[in-house]
Design a protein around this motif. Structure first.
Motif, PDB file in Angstrom:
ATOM      1  N   MET A   1      -4.654   2.581  -6.117  1.00 47.10           N
ATOM      2  CA  MET A   1      -3.904   2.484  -4.861  1.00 47.10           C
ATOM      3  C   MET A   1      -3.472   3.862  -4.384  1.00 47.10           C
ATOM      4  O   MET A   1      -3.596   4.194  -3.200  1.00 47.10           O
ATOM      5  CB  MET A   1      -2.639   1.627  -5.047  1.00 47.10           C
ATOM      6  CG  MET A   1      -2.872   0.143  -5.172  1.00 47.10           C
ATOM      7  SD  MET A   1      -1.301  -0.732  -5.438  1.00 47.10           S
ATOM      8  CE  MET A   1      -0.515  -0.532  -3.827  1.00 47.10           C
TER       9      MET A   1
ATOM     10  N   SER B   1       0.820  -1.210   0.000  1.00 50.77           N
ATOM     11  CA  SER B   1       0.000   0.000   0.000  1.00 50.77           C
ATOM     12  C   SER B   1       0.853   1.259   0.000  1.00 50.77           C
ATOM     13  O   SER B   1       2.010   1.242   0.414  1.00 50.77           O
ATOM     14  CB  SER B   1      -0.948   0.016   1.206  1.00 50.77           C
ATOM     15  OG  SER B   1      -0.203   0.121   2.413  1.00 50.77           O
TER      16      SER B   1
ATOM     17  N   ASN C   1      -5.679   2.304  -0.388  1.00 52.67           N
ATOM     18  CA  ASN C   1      -6.045   0.914  -0.115  1.00 52.67           C
ATOM     19  C   ASN C   1      -4.896  -0.038  -0.456  1.00 52.67           C
ATOM     20  O   ASN C   1      -4.069   0.256  -1.315  1.00 52.67           O
ATOM     21  CB  ASN C   1      -7.284   0.516  -0.906  1.00 52.67           C
ATOM     22  CG  ASN C   1      -8.525   1.243  -0.432  1.00 52.67           C
ATOM     23  OD1 ASN C   1      -8.536   1.856   0.638  1.00 52.67           O
ATOM     24  ND2 ASN C   1      -9.576   1.199  -1.230  1.00 52.67           N
ATOM     25  N   SER C   2      -4.898  -1.183   0.206  1.00 53.12           N
ATOM     26  CA  SER C   2      -3.861  -2.192   0.027  1.00 53.12           C
ATOM     27  C   SER C   2      -4.221  -3.192  -1.052  1.00 53.12           C
ATOM     28  O   SER C   2      -5.403  -3.444  -1.312  1.00 53.12           O
ATOM     29  CB  SER C   2      -3.663  -2.981   1.326  1.00 53.12           C
ATOM     30  OG  SER C   2      -3.246  -2.147   2.360  1.00 53.12           O
ATOM     31  N   LEU C   3      -3.175  -3.782  -1.624  1.00 53.80           N
ATOM     32  CA  LEU C   3      -3.321  -4.991  -2.438  1.00 53.80           C
ATOM     33  C   LEU C   3      -2.875  -6.157  -1.571  1.00 53.80           C
ATOM     34  O   LEU C   3      -1.845  -6.068  -0.889  1.00 53.80           O
ATOM     35  CB  LEU C   3      -2.419  -4.949  -3.664  1.00 53.80           C
ATOM     36  CG  LEU C   3      -2.758  -4.042  -4.829  1.00 53.80           C
ATOM     37  CD1 LEU C   3      -1.721  -4.218  -5.938  1.00 53.80           C
ATOM     38  CD2 LEU C   3      -4.143  -4.313  -5.360  1.00 53.80           C
TER      39      LEU C   3
END
Length: 192
Positions: free
Chosen positions: A93, A64, A98-100
């Motif tokens: 992103m 992130s 937000n995270s992957l």
């Protein structure tokens, strides 16, 4: 050093410059740089992973750039992210923070392989390193340099044109000659 509102603009710029030099040193290293990620890779940590040539991660890893949540668009990490992820994924992103997940990052080509735990992570990393180390260091360095050079070119034809001479020169390198001779003799080449 840490980016801070208490720093002067020049102090923060110097920090970003130093970070950029680190990222470019990874890209310009004459060997593949492999990153292992076991947990959250956040901001410059995410940038660091994106700047490496290969990334192996456990399922617990996330990626992130949450600066936007604190009012800071992660412009320098965007350089690396925009080169390893599809544009819309990277921009999402950057704009949301937000995270992957590791699996999502792998799906989009950011991560090479996701494994269950750190023991498997060490195994896949070591297996990859041992394989790469069995090959010609000279040719890997040449190939890495040309790979990233051609990626920076504006169109496919220019990329092809930049590789023709490099590949022709490579055919005259002693390791290529030895490798082709070994292949024809059905023996394993020794590049050491």
């Amino acid at each position: 050093a840490v980016v801070s509102t208490h720093n002067t603009r020049d102090e923060n710029q110097s920090l970003f410059q130093l970070c950029t030099q680190v990222m470019m040193s990874l890209r310009n290293a004459p060997f593949p740089v492999i990153c292992q990620v076991t947990g959250p890779a956040v901001a410059a940590g995410c940038q660091l992973a994106a700047s490496c040539d290969m990334v192996f991660a456990t399922r617990q890893a996330t990626f992130s750039v949450p600066g936007i949540k604190a009012g800071l668009f992660c412009s320098t990490p965007a350089v690396a992210l925009g080169r390893v992820l599809p544009t819309k994924v990277a921009f999402h992103m950057l704009c949301t923070g937000n995270s992957l997940s590791a699996e999502e990052a792998c799906h989009h080509g950011f991560v090479n392989q996701v494994v269950e735990d750190e023991m498997q992570l060490d195994k896949v990393t070591n297996d990859t390193l041992h394989h790469i180390c069995s090959l010609s260091r000279d040719v890997i360095a040449l190939g890495k340099r040309q790979f990233y050079t051609q990626l920076s070119l504006a169109n496919e034809n220019a990329a092809y044109q930049s590789t023709i001479g490099v590949m022709a020169d490579n055919t005259k390198h002693k390791h290529c000659i030895h490798g082709i001779e070994s292949f024809l003799k059905k023996t394993k080449p020794d590049y050491n």
